[in-house]
Write a protein that holds these residues in place. Sequence first.
Motif, PDB file in Angstrom:
ATOM      1  N   ILE A 379       0.867  -1.178   0.000  1.00  0.00           N
ATOM      2  CA  ILE A 379       0.000   0.000   0.000  1.00  0.00           C
ATOM      3  C   ILE A 379       0.905   1.229   0.000  1.00  0.00           C
ATOM      4  O   ILE A 379       1.697   1.438   0.927  1.00  0.00           O
ATOM      5  N   ARG A 380       0.798   2.002  -1.073  1.00  0.00           N
ATOM      6  CA  ARG A 380       1.659   3.164  -1.282  1.00  0.00           C
ATOM      7  C   ARG A 380       3.135   2.773  -1.202  1.00  0.00           C
ATOM      8  O   ARG A 380       3.962   3.475  -0.615  1.00  0.00           O
ATOM      9  N   GLY A 381       3.454   1.616  -1.792  1.00  0.00           N
ATOM     10  CA  GLY A 381       4.840   1.202  -1.919  1.00  0.00           C
ATOM     11  C   GLY A 381       5.421   0.479  -0.729  1.00  0.00           C
ATOM     12  O   GLY A 381       6.632   0.190  -0.730  1.00  0.00           O
ATOM     13  N   GLN A 382       4.633   0.170   0.285  1.00  0.00           N
ATOM     14  CA  GLN A 382       5.192  -0.532   1.431  1.00  0.00           C
ATOM     15  C   GLN A 382       4.119  -1.410   2.077  1.00  0.00           C
ATOM     16  O   GLN A 382       2.925  -1.199   1.887  1.00  0.00           O
ATOM     17  N   SER A 383       4.607  -2.395   2.842  1.00  0.00           N
ATOM     18  CA  SER A 383       3.704  -3.294   3.538  1.00  0.00           C
ATOM     19  C   SER A 383       3.232  -2.639   4.831  1.00  0.00           C
ATOM     20  O   SER A 383       3.987  -1.920   5.488  1.00  0.00           O
ATOM     21  N   GLU A 384       1.985  -2.883   5.158  1.00  0.00           N
ATOM     22  CA  GLU A 384       1.420  -2.318   6.379  1.00  0.00           C
ATOM     23  C   GLU A 384       1.064  -3.443   7.342  1.00  0.00           C
ATOM     24  O   GLU A 384       0.542  -4.479   6.937  1.00  0.00           O
ATOM     25  N   VAL A 385       1.368  -3.190   8.612  1.00  0.00           N
ATOM     26  CA  VAL A 385       1.082  -4.162   9.675  1.00  0.00           C
ATOM     27  C   VAL A 385       0.081  -3.537  10.638  1.00  0.00           C
ATOM     28  O   VAL A 385       0.299  -2.433  11.136  1.00  0.00           O
ATOM     29  N   SER A 386      -1.024  -4.216  10.875  1.00  0.00           N
ATOM     30  CA  SER A 386      -2.057  -3.707  11.778  1.00  0.00           C
ATOM     31  C   SER A 386      -2.251  -4.587  13.003  1.00  0.00           C
ATOM     32  O   SER A 386      -3.133  -4.332  13.806  1.00  0.00           O
ATOM     33  N   GLU A 387      -1.412  -5.629  13.121  1.00  0.00           N
ATOM     34  CA  GLU A 387      -1.551  -6.564  14.235  1.00  0.00           C
ATOM     35  C   GLU A 387      -0.186  -6.789  14.866  1.00  0.00           C
ATOM     36  O   GLU A 387       0.783  -7.129  14.179  1.00  0.00           O
ATOM     37  N   PHE A 388      -0.108  -6.598  16.187  1.00  0.00           N
ATOM     38  CA  PHE A 388       1.155  -6.735  16.908  1.00  0.00           C
ATOM     39  C   PHE A 388       0.992  -7.679  18.085  1.00  0.00           C
ATOM     40  O   PHE A 388      -0.091  -7.786  18.679  1.00  0.00           O
ATOM     41  N   GLU A 389       2.092  -8.342  18.429  1.00  0.00           N
ATOM     42  CA  GLU A 389       2.161  -9.183  19.620  1.00  0.00           C
ATOM     43  C   GLU A 389       2.832  -8.403  20.750  1.00  0.00           C
ATOM     44  O   GLU A 389       3.748  -7.610  20.518  1.00  0.00           O
ATOM     45  N   ILE A 390       2.367  -8.644  21.972  1.00  0.00           N
ATOM     46  CA  ILE A 390       3.019  -8.109  23.168  1.00  0.00           C
ATOM     47  C   ILE A 390       3.740  -9.265  23.834  1.00  0.00           C
ATOM     48  O   ILE A 390       3.114 -10.247  24.249  1.00  0.00           O
ATOM     49  N   VAL A 391       5.061  -9.172  23.902  1.00  0.00           N
ATOM     50  CA  VAL A 391       5.867 -10.267  24.434  1.00  0.00           C
ATOM     51  C   VAL A 391       6.493  -9.855  25.761  1.00  0.00           C
ATOM     52  O   VAL A 391       6.731  -8.666  26.019  1.00  0.00           O
ATOM     53  N   ASN A 392       6.722 -10.850  26.605  1.00  0.00           N
ATOM     54  CA  ASN A 392       7.349 -10.649  27.910  1.00  0.00           C
ATOM     55  C   ASN A 392       8.530 -11.610  28.010  1.00  0.00           C
ATOM     56  O   ASN A 392       8.379 -12.823  27.804  1.00  0.00           O
ATOM     57  N   VAL A 393       9.704 -11.064  28.287  1.00  0.00           N
ATOM     58  CA  VAL A 393      10.918 -11.870  28.344  1.00  0.00           C
ATOM     59  C   VAL A 393      11.017 -12.522  29.717  1.00  0.00           C
ATOM     60  O   VAL A 393      10.962 -11.839  30.753  1.00  0.00           O
ATOM     61  N   ARG A 394      11.164 -13.859  29.725  1.00  0.00           N
ATOM     62  CA  ARG A 394      11.336 -14.615  30.973  1.00  0.00           C
ATOM     63  C   ARG A 394      12.730 -15.229  30.991  1.00  0.00           C
ATOM     64  O   ARG A 394      13.240 -15.683  29.951  1.00  0.00           O
ATOM     65  N   ARG A 395      13.320 -15.287  32.159  1.00  0.00           N
ATOM     66  CA  ARG A 395      14.689 -15.800  32.260  1.00  0.00           C
ATOM     67  C   ARG A 395      14.757 -17.289  31.934  1.00  0.00           C
ATOM     68  O   ARG A 395      15.648 -17.746  31.241  1.00  0.00           O
ATOM     69  N   LYS A 396      13.798 -18.063  32.415  1.00  0.00           N
ATOM     70  CA  LYS A 396      13.830 -19.515  32.210  1.00  0.00           C
ATOM     71  C   LYS A 396      13.025 -19.935  30.990  1.00  0.00           C
ATOM     72  O   LYS A 396      13.424 -20.816  30.239  1.00  0.00           O
ATOM     73  N   MET A 397      11.892 -19.294  30.791  1.00  0.00           N
ATOM     74  CA  MET A 397      10.983 -19.705  29.721  1.00  0.00           C
ATOM     75  C   MET A 397      11.263 -18.984  28.408  1.00  0.00           C
ATOM     76  O   MET A 397      10.686 -19.314  27.379  1.00  0.00           O
ATOM     77  N   GLY A 398      12.146 -17.995  28.438  1.00  0.00           N
ATOM     78  CA  GLY A 398      12.379 -17.228  27.238  1.00  0.00           C
ATOM     79  C   GLY A 398      11.240 -16.241  26.996  1.00  0.00           C
ATOM     80  O   GLY A 398      10.523 -15.847  27.910  1.00  0.00           O
TER      81      GLY A 398
END
Length: 901
Positions: A379-398
């Motif tokens: 769209i207008r020469g570039q890809s558009e993203v409308s969906e995002f993930e919220i991630v949480n970094v864990r020491r053991k679980m990654g």
Amino acid sequence: MAIYLMLLIFSTWLSHCVCVEPFNYVENGSIGSKQAVRVGVVIDLDSDVGKIAENYTSMALSDFYTRYADYRTRLNVAVKNYGKDDVIFAASAALELMKNEQVEAIIGPHRSSEAKFVIGLGERAQVPIISFSATSPTLSPTQSPFFIRTCHDDYSQIKPLTSIVQAFGWRQIIIIYEDTEFGNGLIPYLADALQEIDARIVYRSVISKPKNIPLELEKIKAMETRVILVHMTDALGSRLFLAANQTGMMSKGYVWMITDGLSTLLHSLEKQVTESMQGVLGIRPHVPNTNRLQEFKTRWKISEINLFGLWAYDTIWALAKAVELVSESHSNASTQSINNGRNIGEAFLGLRVSESGPVLLEKLKFTRFEGLSGKFRLIRGQSEVSEFEIVNVRRKMGERVIGYWTKKKGISSDSWENAKTGYLSSMHELIKGIIWPGYAKAPPKGWNIPVTGKRLRIGVPLTSGFNEFLNFKWDPITLEPTNFSGFTYDVFIAALEKLPFQIPHTFVPFVNSSRQSNGTYDEFLYQIKLQKFDAVVADATITANRSTYVDFTMPYSESGVSMVVKVNDKKNNNIWIFLKPLKWDLWLSSGLALFFTGFVVWLLEHRTNREFRGRPDQQLSTILWFSFSTLVFAHREKVENNWSRFVLIIWVFVVLILTQSYTASLATMLTVQRLQPSVVDVNELRMNDYFVGYQKNSYVRELLTGQLNLNESRLRHYSTPEEYHDALSKGSKNGGVEAIFDEIPYIKLFLAKYCSGYTMVGPKYKSDGFGFAFPSGSPLVYYFSRAILNITEDHNKMQEMEEKYFADQTKCQDSAASSTTSSGSSPSLSVCNFGGLFIITGLASIFSCVIYFVKFQRNNNIRSSMNAIHSKSSLWSRTTQMLKNCACKDLPLRAESNMRS
């Protein structure tokens, strides 16, 4: 342009430093009849993104031509590894591909700073420059027509980031970003977006080299704000979090967030880096877990996918489809290869202009297919993203996905199905899934007192009067302030108790070396700007000027400015004042009603009642005496006729109302009316050039000289209610003042002590009330404002504190209203006020007379003689005779019959 010239001049001697690695897809050992289309890839193979892109490019070529074996075109990919993070080497590699390899398109370079210069070369040669990783918003396909971005730009992640900040109520943010095109491009847009949600960037840490990281972290650690957003690539971001963990900044109370520059590469970071990122929140574009993606992971035995790799994979597919479409369009007109159409003209330093480049660019813009990263659509020469993930970094679980953000629904639960269907989970559910730095489960408040053991320095004023708001004493031994009291102090302590955390604090008086007040309230509040105080607790009025250098809480008390003046006791010595309660028309109407009522009673009584008979002059005096004596209910004549009694009943009711109203009006004139303000408005002060007083160190001085336009030389300041009293008592001509302007809470306290001699008059000049002051942008303002709202809504608590300090105000609260009424319109009564009573008594009298005369005519013993008179005499004669008969005494019935015989 200077850089372009440098790139072109030095391209020849730089080209030998660039390794050219042709990567050709060969079917059955040869291309055969397939048409090869040369495509260049400019990438740094020493970087993580470069390595990932090379692998995914190889897999994409293999998968595409396995699926579309019948295509007549084949991409002949030449990879140039420029080996260094340097725009000169990247641009030189692209220039070499355009000149020597005569490529139809270039994929890369993957850094925004490098892509910016390669885009310029592509425009000169009309060769499409396709990037799957240059995300800086400063690179715009709309401004660079030969630039295609098959990934999203960083601007699209601003809304998810600000949504998280807004959801947790954080008001201050620190941003750490690298000094590159990638880092600088996002910051202006992010600052504007944070301002829209009432948050702001309190510090921007720009890091250009890894050696600068420790110094910047020490600066940030000494700050109050604990919400930190990192916008960096993986190389510099890894070193930052290692240093932050060593500095103790990955502990409880901190909030760390990262953009997708780091969150998309979490799985490729070293273990010690991810372990140091415990509790970090990040966002990244969401990749749908489709069957095709699962099949791809199984076929190529990939455990962890990479978003940049998926974008590189889809880019190869899109370019291969577009090349096939260009070949089809060329075959319809000519059998000539699309690689041969470059004889349009010779460009600068041998850089030829491509003929098929613009055609390939248009085909690529309209290419649509289902890719590994989702739907491929530019769209207008570039890809558009409308969906995002919220991630949480864990020491053991990654890393763990704890939620999603969509453009339509905002933040949603940790279920993608819920996010798609619009089911919004509560923030409580989202918060439960987050592990914060220091293994904290409760969301950090976003700020903290930076140095352990430091107490909040709270400034308090020293006042010599109006101690009901704030008062303290000096300890004779420690010489420190102690025994604090007052309404303001009690409200502050009550607000502290309602905060969800403890605030160590100490009160510091605003005094000089002599323990005297050190300036005005404006100067007092400015000490916060000078960082002498961390807050101010005082009866400080919220004004627009003060709000430019401090932030106020919600007001804890209403305020406003008004004028208090002396009340003049004007004794009325008018000898005719007894006539003033009634107007002339009411006096005249009352007199006529008196005479008329007396006449009606005489008319009804004189024929049968001896007390109403006699000579004509006696009967007239009886009428007058009876009329006036009824005013005080002192009449001695007894009435015998029932109709007379009826008339008197109505008349007595009228007299009662008249006398009571007269008494009340006269009492008002003799008492209330005598209390009148000496000055009624500001215009009178200006016209007579009176002296005017105000409270020392108050902002009221600016109000008087600015808004009210009073002469500054006619202003005098005072501090205590006793000084107010002394100045108003003397008056303007005797060294005092004619009026004092002050805020209404102080005026009420003054009137509580001296209400008998003063009153509050004139208009009230509104203000926002009293509030506590903090540094601009301080997060404490939010917490204290909420606490104050809870206190003010607790009416019992507020009433208890107000009665403790302001109990004496109620006895004078109506003084201003009463004096205003007395000095207004005249309280004299008019005939209109009693018109109804006069109508009632008049109708009653007339009705009684009519009934009486009807009865008189029926029983008249000389009816026959009257008939003769009616027939022979004139109207005047008949009327005279009738009055004579009425004046006659009624005869007994027996005497009347003898006369007839």
